[in-house]
Design a protein around this motif. Structure first.
Motif, PDB file in Angstrom:
ATOM      1  N   VAL A 198     -19.541  -2.163   4.336  1.00 31.81           N
ATOM      2  CA  VAL A 198     -19.074  -2.779   3.097  1.00 31.81           C
ATOM      3  C   VAL A 198     -19.102  -4.288   3.293  1.00 31.81           C
ATOM      4  O   VAL A 198     -18.580  -4.801   4.289  1.00 31.81           O
ATOM      5  N   ALA A 199     -19.723  -4.983   2.362  1.00 27.64           N
ATOM      6  CA  ALA A 199     -19.810  -6.440   2.438  1.00 27.64           C
ATOM      7  C   ALA A 199     -19.286  -7.049   1.146  1.00 27.64           C
ATOM      8  O   ALA A 199     -19.526  -6.514   0.059  1.00 27.64           O
ATOM      9  N   ILE A 200     -18.558  -8.137   1.303  1.00 27.02           N
ATOM     10  CA  ILE A 200     -18.086  -8.909   0.161  1.00 27.02           C
ATOM     11  C   ILE A 200     -18.651 -10.313   0.295  1.00 27.02           C
ATOM     12  O   ILE A 200     -18.551 -10.933   1.351  1.00 27.02           O
ATOM     13  N   SER A 231      -8.233  -7.138   2.649  1.00 29.29           N
ATOM     14  CA  SER A 231      -8.666  -6.174   1.623  1.00 29.29           C
ATOM     15  C   SER A 231      -9.605  -5.131   2.217  1.00 29.29           C
ATOM     16  O   SER A 231      -9.484  -3.937   1.917  1.00 29.29           O
ATOM     17  N   LEU A 232     -10.516  -5.557   3.073  1.00 29.58           N
ATOM     18  CA  LEU A 232     -11.434  -4.597   3.708  1.00 29.58           C
ATOM     19  C   LEU A 232     -10.679  -3.645   4.637  1.00 29.58           C
ATOM     20  O   LEU A 232     -10.996  -2.455   4.706  1.00 29.58           O
ATOM     21  N   ALA A 233      -9.684  -4.131   5.354  1.00 29.32           N
ATOM     22  CA  ALA A 233      -8.864  -3.253   6.201  1.00 29.32           C
ATOM     23  C   ALA A 233      -8.111  -2.252   5.339  1.00 29.32           C
ATOM     24  O   ALA A 233      -8.005  -1.068   5.692  1.00 29.32           O
ATOM     25  N   ASN A 234      -7.593  -2.715   4.196  1.00 28.21           N
ATOM     26  CA  ASN A 234      -6.911  -1.812   3.262  1.00 28.21           C
ATOM     27  C   ASN A 234      -7.871  -0.743   2.743  1.00 28.21           C
ATOM     28  O   ASN A 234      -7.490   0.427   2.605  1.00 28.21           O
ATOM     29  N   LEU A 235      -9.111  -1.154   2.423  1.00 26.45           N
ATOM     30  CA  LEU A 235     -10.109  -0.209   1.927  1.00 26.45           C
ATOM     31  C   LEU A 235     -10.402   0.856   2.986  1.00 26.45           C
ATOM     32  O   LEU A 235     -10.468   2.054   2.681  1.00 26.45           O
ATOM     33  N   ALA A 236     -10.559   0.413   4.221  1.00 28.62           N
ATOM     34  CA  ALA A 236     -10.811   1.366   5.314  1.00 28.62           C
ATOM     35  C   ALA A 236      -9.648   2.345   5.439  1.00 28.62           C
ATOM     36  O   ALA A 236      -9.856   3.557   5.533  1.00 28.62           O
ATOM     37  N   VAL A 280     -14.699   0.945  -8.354  1.00 29.41           N
ATOM     38  CA  VAL A 280     -14.662   0.986  -9.820  1.00 29.41           C
ATOM     39  C   VAL A 280     -13.517   1.815 -10.398  1.00 29.41           C
ATOM     40  O   VAL A 280     -13.465   2.037 -11.605  1.00 29.41           O
ATOM     41  N   ASP A 281     -12.608   2.266  -9.561  1.00 29.01           N
ATOM     42  CA  ASP A 281     -11.452   3.036 -10.024  1.00 29.01           C
ATOM     43  C   ASP A 281     -10.213   2.142  -9.967  1.00 29.01           C
ATOM     44  O   ASP A 281      -9.863   1.637  -8.893  1.00 29.01           O
ATOM     45  N   PRO A 282      -9.541   1.921 -11.101  1.00 28.78           N
ATOM     46  CA  PRO A 282      -8.417   0.976 -11.089  1.00 28.78           C
ATOM     47  C   PRO A 282      -7.267   1.404 -10.172  1.00 28.78           C
ATOM     48  O   PRO A 282      -6.618   0.549  -9.560  1.00 28.78           O
ATOM     49  N   ASP A 283      -7.001   2.700 -10.056  1.00 28.14           N
ATOM     50  CA  ASP A 283      -5.926   3.144  -9.167  1.00 28.14           C
ATOM     51  C   ASP A 283      -6.283   2.869  -7.710  1.00 28.14           C
ATOM     52  O   ASP A 283      -5.441   2.419  -6.919  1.00 28.14           O
ATOM     53  N   ALA A 284      -7.539   3.139  -7.354  1.00 24.62           N
ATOM     54  CA  ALA A 284      -7.996   2.856  -5.991  1.00 24.62           C
ATOM     55  C   ALA A 284      -7.940   1.354  -5.718  1.00 24.62           C
ATOM     56  O   ALA A 284      -7.432   0.922  -4.677  1.00 24.62           O
ATOM     57  N   LEU A 285      -8.449   0.561  -6.646  1.00 25.75           N
ATOM     58  CA  LEU A 285      -8.446  -0.897  -6.460  1.00 25.75           C
ATOM     59  C   LEU A 285      -7.029  -1.444  -6.295  1.00 25.75           C
ATOM     60  O   LEU A 285      -6.791  -2.292  -5.442  1.00 25.75           O
ATOM     61  N   ALA A 286      -6.096  -0.950  -7.101  1.00 21.47           N
ATOM     62  CA  ALA A 286      -4.715  -1.422  -6.996  1.00 21.47           C
ATOM     63  C   ALA A 286      -4.130  -1.084  -5.629  1.00 21.47           C
ATOM     64  O   ALA A 286      -3.270  -1.806  -5.117  1.00 21.47           O
ATOM     65  N   ALA A 287      -4.631  -0.005  -5.015  1.00 21.21           N
ATOM     66  CA  ALA A 287      -4.135   0.406  -3.698  1.00 21.21           C
ATOM     67  C   ALA A 287      -4.719  -0.443  -2.573  1.00 21.21           C
ATOM     68  O   ALA A 287      -4.014  -0.765  -1.616  1.00 21.21           O
ATOM     69  N   TRP A 288      -6.015  -0.810  -2.652  1.00 19.41           N
ATOM     70  CA  TRP A 288      -6.631  -1.471  -1.499  1.00 19.41           C
ATOM     71  C   TRP A 288      -6.968  -2.946  -1.689  1.00 19.41           C
ATOM     72  O   TRP A 288      -7.042  -3.690  -0.711  1.00 19.41           O
ATOM     73  N   LEU A 289      -7.183  -3.409  -2.893  1.00 13.47           N
ATOM     74  CA  LEU A 289      -7.659  -4.779  -3.086  1.00 13.47           C
ATOM     75  C   LEU A 289      -6.621  -5.866  -2.763  1.00 13.47           C
ATOM     76  O   LEU A 289      -6.972  -6.867  -2.124  1.00 13.47           O
ATOM     77  N   PRO A 290      -5.355  -5.709  -3.156  1.00  9.13           N
ATOM     78  CA  PRO A 290      -4.408  -6.782  -2.835  1.00  9.13           C
ATOM     79  C   PRO A 290      -4.285  -6.990  -1.324  1.00  9.13           C
ATOM     80  O   PRO A 290      -4.064  -6.031  -0.580  1.00  9.13           O
ATOM     81  N   PRO A 291      -4.451  -8.230  -0.878  1.00 12.41           N
ATOM     82  CA  PRO A 291      -4.327  -8.478   0.565  1.00 12.41           C
ATOM     83  C   PRO A 291      -2.891  -8.279   1.029  1.00 12.41           C
ATOM     84  O   PRO A 291      -1.963  -8.197   0.224  1.00 12.41           O
ATOM     85  N   GLU A 292      -2.731  -8.221   2.350  1.00 11.11           N
ATOM     86  CA  GLU A 292      -1.413  -8.038   2.943  1.00 11.11           C
ATOM     87  C   GLU A 292      -0.430  -9.050   2.362  1.00 11.11           C
ATOM     88  O   GLU A 292      -0.751 -10.228   2.195  1.00 11.11           O
ATOM     89  N   GLY A 293       0.755  -8.565   2.012  1.00  9.37           N
ATOM     90  CA  GLY A 293       1.783  -9.430   1.449  1.00  9.37           C
ATOM     91  C   GLY A 293       1.760  -9.520  -0.057  1.00  9.37           C
ATOM     92  O   GLY A 293       2.540 -10.274  -0.649  1.00  9.37           O
ATOM     93  N   MET A 294       0.856  -8.752  -0.692  1.00 10.07           N
ATOM     94  CA  MET A 294       0.755  -8.779  -2.154  1.00 10.07           C
ATOM     95  C   MET A 294       0.645  -7.357  -2.684  1.00 10.07           C
ATOM     96  O   MET A 294       0.228  -6.438  -1.978  1.00 10.07           O
ATOM     97  N   SER A 295       1.003  -7.207  -3.952  1.00 15.38           N
ATOM     98  CA  SER A 295       0.754  -5.959  -4.671  1.00 15.38           C
ATOM     99  C   SER A 295       0.019  -6.330  -5.953  1.00 15.38           C
ATOM    100  O   SER A 295       0.031  -7.486  -6.376  1.00 15.38           O
ATOM    101  N   GLY A 296      -0.640  -5.346  -6.550  1.00 15.87           N
ATOM    102  CA  GLY A 296      -1.421  -5.638  -7.744  1.00 15.87           C
ATOM    103  C   GLY A 296      -1.230  -4.600  -8.829  1.00 15.87           C
ATOM    104  O   GLY A 296      -0.922  -3.446  -8.551  1.00 15.87           O
ATOM    105  N   ARG A 297      -1.424  -5.055 -10.067  1.00 12.97           N
ATOM    106  CA  ARG A 297      -1.425  -4.126 -11.204  1.00 12.97           C
ATOM    107  C   ARG A 297      -2.416  -4.647 -12.239  1.00 12.97           C
ATOM    108  O   ARG A 297      -2.578  -5.866 -12.418  1.00 12.97           O
ATOM    109  N   PHE A 298      -3.090  -3.711 -12.872  1.00 15.01           N
ATOM    110  CA  PHE A 298      -4.068  -4.068 -13.895  1.00 15.01           C
ATOM    111  C   PHE A 298      -3.409  -4.054 -15.265  1.00 15.01           C
ATOM    112  O   PHE A 298      -2.696  -3.116 -15.598  1.00 15.01           O
ATOM    113  N   GLU A 299      -3.670  -5.089 -16.039  1.00 14.39           N
ATOM    114  CA  GLU A 299      -3.212  -5.113 -17.426  1.00 14.39           C
ATOM    115  C   GLU A 299      -4.272  -4.492 -18.338  1.00 14.39           C
ATOM    116  O   GLU A 299      -3.941  -4.008 -19.415  1.00 14.39           O
TER     117      GLU A 299
END
Length: 153
Positions: free
Chosen positions: A120-122, A143-148, A23-42
């Motif tokens: 953690v399950a998705i 994404s789960l590997a990034n979260l770990a 639920v933290d946008p900075d954390a999500l931007a760090a781990w949610l994008p899968p390999e080969g992508m980056s993310g930003r919240f508008e």
């Protein structure tokens, strides 16, 4: 026919830390994008009825096949349910002119305590047919590997 994709991973972190990363946008931007992508919240508002807009950009546009543009995916999400320390349920729509990506996907991120950390399950219900099962499985696992990596550092 509606499709459900699932993935899970055991992570050496407390359920509280995992949920906070949901639920933290900075954390999500760090781990949610899968390999080969980056993310930003508008925008980002983590509460039932709240929403976010996430722009995912491919690192290498030459091999990209974005849903919104050649090199990006845009996700419009609404928070349906947030249970602190347990789960986040959201409805996801992809911005795309391609009907194969139309429809609302429901994603449930859950966390349960296990010895030494958390499981953690998705679960993604009603996955649009334009998203290949193989690519989605790889993306969820990434994404789960990034979260770990994010939580276990």
């Amino acid at each position: 026919m509606a499709r459900t994709d699932q993935a899970s991973r055991d992570i050496a972190a407390s359920t509280e830390r995992v949920y906070a990363a949901f639920v933290d946008p900075d954390a999500l931007a760090a781990w949610l994008p899968p390999e080969g992508m980056s993310g930003r919240f508008e925008r980002f508002d983590a509460r039932p009825g709240g929403s976010y807009r996430l722009v995912l950009t491919y690192d290498d546009a030459s091999g990209a096949s974005g849903k919104a543009t050649v090199d990006s995916d845009i996700v419009e999400a609404r928070f349906i349910d947030l249970v602190p320390g347990e789960k986040v349920v959201q409805e996801i729509d992809f911005v795309s002119d391609d009907a194969a990506f139309a429809g609302t996907m429901t994603m449930t991120w859950s966390v349960t305590p296990i010895s030494g950390g958390s499981r953690v399950a998705i679960r993604a219900d009603d996955v649009p047919p334009g998203i290949s099962a193989e690519d989605h499985a790889a993306g969820l696992a990434s994404s789960l590997a990034n979260l770990a990596a994010y939580l276990e550092r």
